[in-house]
Design a protein around this motif. Structure first.
Motif, mmCIF file in Angstrom:
data_model
loop_
_atom_site.group_PDB
_atom_site.id
_atom_site.type_symbol
_atom_site.label_atom_id
_atom_site.label_comp_id
_atom_site.label_asym_id
_atom_site.label_seq_id
_atom_site.Cartn_x
_atom_site.Cartn_y
_atom_site.Cartn_z
ATOM 1 N N ASN A 106 4.647 6.406 3.073
ATOM 2 C CA ASN A 106 5.381 5.427 3.857
ATOM 3 C C ASN A 106 6.820 5.937 3.786
ATOM 4 N N TRP A 156 0.866 -1.175 0.000
ATOM 5 C CA TRP A 156 0.000 0.000 0.000
ATOM 6 C C TRP A 156 0.902 1.224 0.000
ATOM 7 N N HIS A 157 0.490 2.237 -0.749
ATOM 8 C CA HIS A 157 1.274 3.468 -0.786
ATOM 9 C C HIS A 157 0.383 4.673 -0.518
ATOM 10 N N HIS A 162 9.672 4.157 2.049
ATOM 11 C CA HIS A 162 9.596 4.133 0.577
ATOM 12 C C HIS A 162 10.009 5.495 0.009
ATOM 13 N N MET A 219 10.703 6.947 -3.806
ATOM 14 C CA MET A 219 9.385 6.755 -4.390
ATOM 15 C C MET A 219 8.696 8.124 -4.361
ATOM 16 N N CYS A 238 5.177 8.747 -1.926
ATOM 17 C CA CYS A 238 4.582 7.796 -0.990
ATOM 18 C C CYS A 238 4.866 8.289 0.428
HETATM 19 CU CU LIG Z 1 4.956 3.310 -0.542
#
Ligand SMILES: [Cu+2]
Lengths: 614, 267
Positions: A558, A500-501, A561, A566, A556
């Motif tokens: 997160n 999941w992002h 990430h 990302m 993202c």
């Molecule tokens: Cu992510």
């Protein structure tokens, strides 16, 4: 992480709705919780589990009152922001201030200056904080002017029409960049990852606190309510956020003040200017501690950091006494990777009043609220019909044991985050005049005929890391060049196969049109700044790019990430402040020259030893 | 054992220092331990409790390099060093050549770091097939048979899996985890002396990897870097800055062909 590492032994007990005795409350604390927390049990390691967390220390939950962070106070700044000795490259304020600060700048509208600018000072430094009672944990913190540090940091308090400047000094040996998440502010002040400061350097973050314009007037529908700020330094965002660098930012305007005066919402401020008694910010953050009390941090856990100690406003499982009346809670998911789904242990629904920074067009009744990292939601909860002595919990019913994605809602694994104790004999029924459907902030939808371009961004997995459109982020590459004042349709697809992002877009709100081809549910249908790119999800959104030119990012949320690139960079292009010329078109995907003043990174001719910049 | 004061401790707390996690397996090989020439950094101690450094989770298994030399992974290649670790398998037709190519460019940029003991490691993910000869051939073919760069293979599959998992190159999904191409694009780098580590996609721009490496592995206060004319920013970083700045001003520097999707189209 697994169940035996959880600090809460028996969620079934923890969910006892009312009349819980102190003894029962201690039982919910889990194995050995009666002992003072400063004594750690011997650490049992899992010899072959590289991803397992250190066991959470035992402690008695719900013995610490929920701390409310102080407001960031005013400060006298010397030299004066924007003056000759506080410009980019100067000794005192090495990174200067946004060019938009100067009234001569074409983006600077005269109505930004109707009220005097407020000045503040913050420093990032080392601190020691008790996340778990009795355990001194070294961490990082934002220090307000001359006060003790707090985790979360001091709450920003801003008002529409009154500009703010925060002079931030970096006193740690890592890069820091202050991102005001959900705010509409200049590129220089946005906390772009490469606009970072080094140890000993200052940067003036200028927030005009003006709404973007619609038909020549400021569009109040875009004014935010609950924002937050956190570190965004290149390579170190996850580390810095995990070590304490985050805080709330609360914003009001005439619309919100009207709601408050009509008692639709409780007061944001008390008489002294501190946080109002019935308006409670709650930042949720999961952490883990080493046996020595330091924060457990694995720089080589790339899926995303998950903790097994559940903090609210920097304290593990606190309690909050509530009067028999209605409250506004501002929820913030400040986790790095853990997705939470919040409910009241009584099963009573939430009255949700906002999504991310913005009040909803209408209050909506929802049974649970799902918050991905970076997301906020404000709710109204009425305790007036609960008898004195009632004990209930704000609990997370989402189960997750690694950074990739949650396993799903699991009531058996629910964790009480905050204990709410109903106190006092006085009852105030209808203390707030709000219910499902009560109008809050008007919404101005972007219409399809305004759209001038469509872009597709695909989130993909690439040999052990994550990319967007098969590329890693490069700060010197412009991935999308956008014309100031136009609206675009973005289609975001998560095809990364199992992760999941949470996708956060800087500087502007976005309006979700379709989620997997369908209209989004009511609370998602207006404005958002962090969208749930769950696996195999496609989100179509409209966005309008206004007021500020320069480089911004989306990425993202997160944070692990994000640090692995990302992320993508877009540049909003408008007239050049000096020549009036618009930048050459079609920079998409090309390298470009970052304007030194705009980013606050001094030119080589100012500084013989230029910064590491990438 | 030397204990750190709280102040020293706070200063060392920067890199997300301490780790408490599984102890890596001891090497099975009975051969005598060779003393590492580099001192490991001081132990990480708070409240009188010592916790692990991140590298202590790397298994200290025996590996063999392209010159046929046997080394212990942690003691000889990691302890007290700055390290860049990538993965290859010589029969790889996917991303490994790019990984090696980018590592070579990083190696060139970081030339002067080599004098300070930078250790480059390319670990074979295919121990059942990759021989010393294969590694030598691979290193020669890619013109990277260079000092400070070890192409290594562990004695067996089990050790190899333990090495990559301990350094963060693994998938939770067992099926994906068996797919070697999932790991061959990850670069792991860090400084064992400061206990700071990081991972990036090996397909990132080498200059960006080099800058991240410099940021992540630097030592001592950076306070003076931006203003002193002294050593300050490492020379490599200064050269890199000059190069990148030059690149930005060059309009033909369009090496990253725009990914087709991100180009604006008519609505
Ligand atoms: Cu992510």
């Amino acid at each position: 992480m697994n169940a035996k590492n959880s600090p809460v032994a028996d969620p079934a007990n923890a969910a006892a709705p009312s009349g819980m005795t102190r003894r029962q409350a201690i039982i919910t604390g889990g194995v050995g919780s009666i002992l003072a927390a400063s004594v750690f049990p011997n650490l049992k390691l899992h010899a072959n589990e590289w991803s397992s967390l250190p066991q959470a220390p035992s402690f008695t939950p719900f013995t610490q009152a929920l701390p409310i962070p102080n407001r960031l106070g005013d400060a006298t700044l010397s030299p004066e922001p924007g003056c000759e000795t506080a410009r980019c490259g100067s000794q005192d304020v090495y990174h200067g201030i946004a060019p938009e600060f100067h009234p001569t700048h074409p983006s600077h509208h005269p109505d930004w200056d109707r009220l005097p600018t407020k000045h503040h000072f913050m420093e990032v430094n080392h601190a020691v904080h008790q996340f778990v009672p009795g355990i001194e944990t070294p961490c990082l913190a934002y220090f307000a002017n001359g006060t003790t540090p707090s985790v979360p940091g001091p709450t920003f308090r801003m008002r529409h029409g009154q500009p703010s400047i925060i002079r931030m000094k970096n006193s740690i040996d890592l890069e820091t960049s202050l991102h005001h998440h959900g705010a509409h502010s200049p590129s220089h002040s946005d906390g772009h990852p490469v606009h970072y400061t080094f140890h000993g350097e200052c940067r003036d973050y200028y927030y005009p606190n003006a709404a973007p314009r619609h038909n020549g007037e400021q569009d109040l529908s875009e004014n935010p309510s609950t924002m937050w700020y956190h570190d965004h330094g290149n390579d170190v965002t996850a580390h810095n956020v995990a070590h304490g660098l985050a805080g709330f930012s609360i914003f009001t305007d005439s619309i919100e003040e009207d709601l408050i005066s009509r008692k639709v919402l409780p007061a944001v401020d008390d008489a002294s200017g501190a946080q109002g008694a019935y308006d409670i910010p709650m930042a949720f953050h999961d952490t883990a501690l080493n046996p020595d009390g330091t924060i457990y941090w694995d720089p080589l856990n790339h899926d995303g950091r998950i903790g097994n100690i559940f903090l609210t406003n920097g304290v593990a499982q606190p309690y909050l006494n509530v009067e028999r009346r209605a409250y506004r809670f501002r929820f913030l998911c400040a986790n790095l990777a853990r997705v939470i789904e919040l409910r009241l242990s009584t099963g009573q629904p939430w009255l949700q009043i906002s999504n991310d920074s913005w009040l909803l067009p209408k209050a909506a009744s929802v049974s649970t609220i799902r918050l991905i990292p970076g997301k906020r939601a404000d709710v109204i909860v009425d305790f007036s019909r609960m008898p004195e002595g009632t004990v209930l919990y704000i609990e997370n019913i989402m189960d997750q044991d690694n950074g990739r994605k949650p396993n799903g809602v699991d009531l058996k694994k629910r964790i009480p985050y905050v204990q709410l104790r109903v106190v006092g004999k006085t009852v105030q029924y209808n203390s707030l005049k709000i219910g499902a459907g009560t109008p809050l902030r008007p919404h101005v939808p972007i219409t399809p005929d305004e759209i001038v371009a469509t872009r597709v961004f695909v989130l993909n997995r690439s040999n052990g890391a994550w990319q967007i459109n098969q590329q890693f982020y490069n700060a010197t590459r412009c991935d999308a060049q956008i014309k100031l004042g136009t609206a675009e349709r973005w289609i975001l697809q998560n095809k990364s196969g199992g992760w999941w992002h949470p996708l956060h877009i800087h500087v502007e709100s976005h309006q979700i049109q379709k989620l997997n081809g369908k209209a989004p549910k009511e609370v998602w249908a207006a404005k958002t700044d962090t969208s749930p790119l769950e696996d195999n999800t496609q989100i179509e959104m409209f966005m309008k790019f206004r007021t500020f030119c320069g480089p911004f990012v989306f990425h993202c949320h997160n944070n692990n990430h994000e640090d692995m690139r990302m992320m993508k960079q877009f540049e909003i292009c408008g007239p050049d402040p000096v020549t009036g010329a618009t930048k050459p078109p079609q920079l998409n995907g090309r390298f470009y020259n970052v304007d030194s003043e705009v980013c606050g990174i001094p030119k080589p001719d100012i500084d013989a030893n230029p910064h590491l910049f990438s | 054992m030397e204990k750190l004061t709280l102040r020293q401790f706070l200063a060392s707390a920067l890199g997300g220092r301490a780790q408490a996690a599984p102890t890596a397996p001891a090497p099975r090989d009975p051969a005598p331990v060779r003393q590492s020439s580099r001192p490991a950094a001081s132990p990480l101690v708070n409240r009188g409790i010592e916790v692990q450094r991140r590298s202590e989770r790397f298994p200290d298994v025996w590996v063999t390099n392209q010159r046929g030399e046997r080394k212990r992974f942690r003691s000889d290649l990691i302890n007290g060093k700055k390290v860049i670790l990538g993965f290859i398998y010589t029969r790889c037709e996917g991303i490994c050549p790019l990984t090696t190519h980018n590592m070579r460019r990083v190696y060139e940029i970081l030339e002067e770091e080599l004098e300070n003991g930078l250790q480059m490691i390319s670990l074979s993910l295919d121990p059942s097939r990759d021989t010393v000869h294969d590694l030598a051939q691979y290193a020669n073919d890619h013109r990277v048979n260079l000092p400070g760069w070890d192409f290594v293979v562990a004695g067996n599959e089990e050790d190899t899996v333990a090495l990559r998992k301990a350094t963060g190159a693994y998938e939770i999904d067992p099926e994906l985890d068996r797919n070697l191409s999932q790991h061959s694009g990850l670069l792991t780098f860090g400084n064992d002396r400061t206990n700071r580590w990081m991972g990036l996609g090996a397909g990132s721009d080498p200059e960006i990897i080099a800058k991240s490496f410099i940021r992540t592995t630097r030592e001592g206060a950076i306070a003076r870097l931006s203003r002193d004319s002294g050593p300050g920013i490492p020379l490599a970083a200064r050269r890199l800055n000059a190069r990148m700045r030059a690149a930005h001003e060059d309009p033909v520097c369009d090496v990253a062909a725009a990914a087709s999707g991100s180009i604006a189209t008519k609505p």
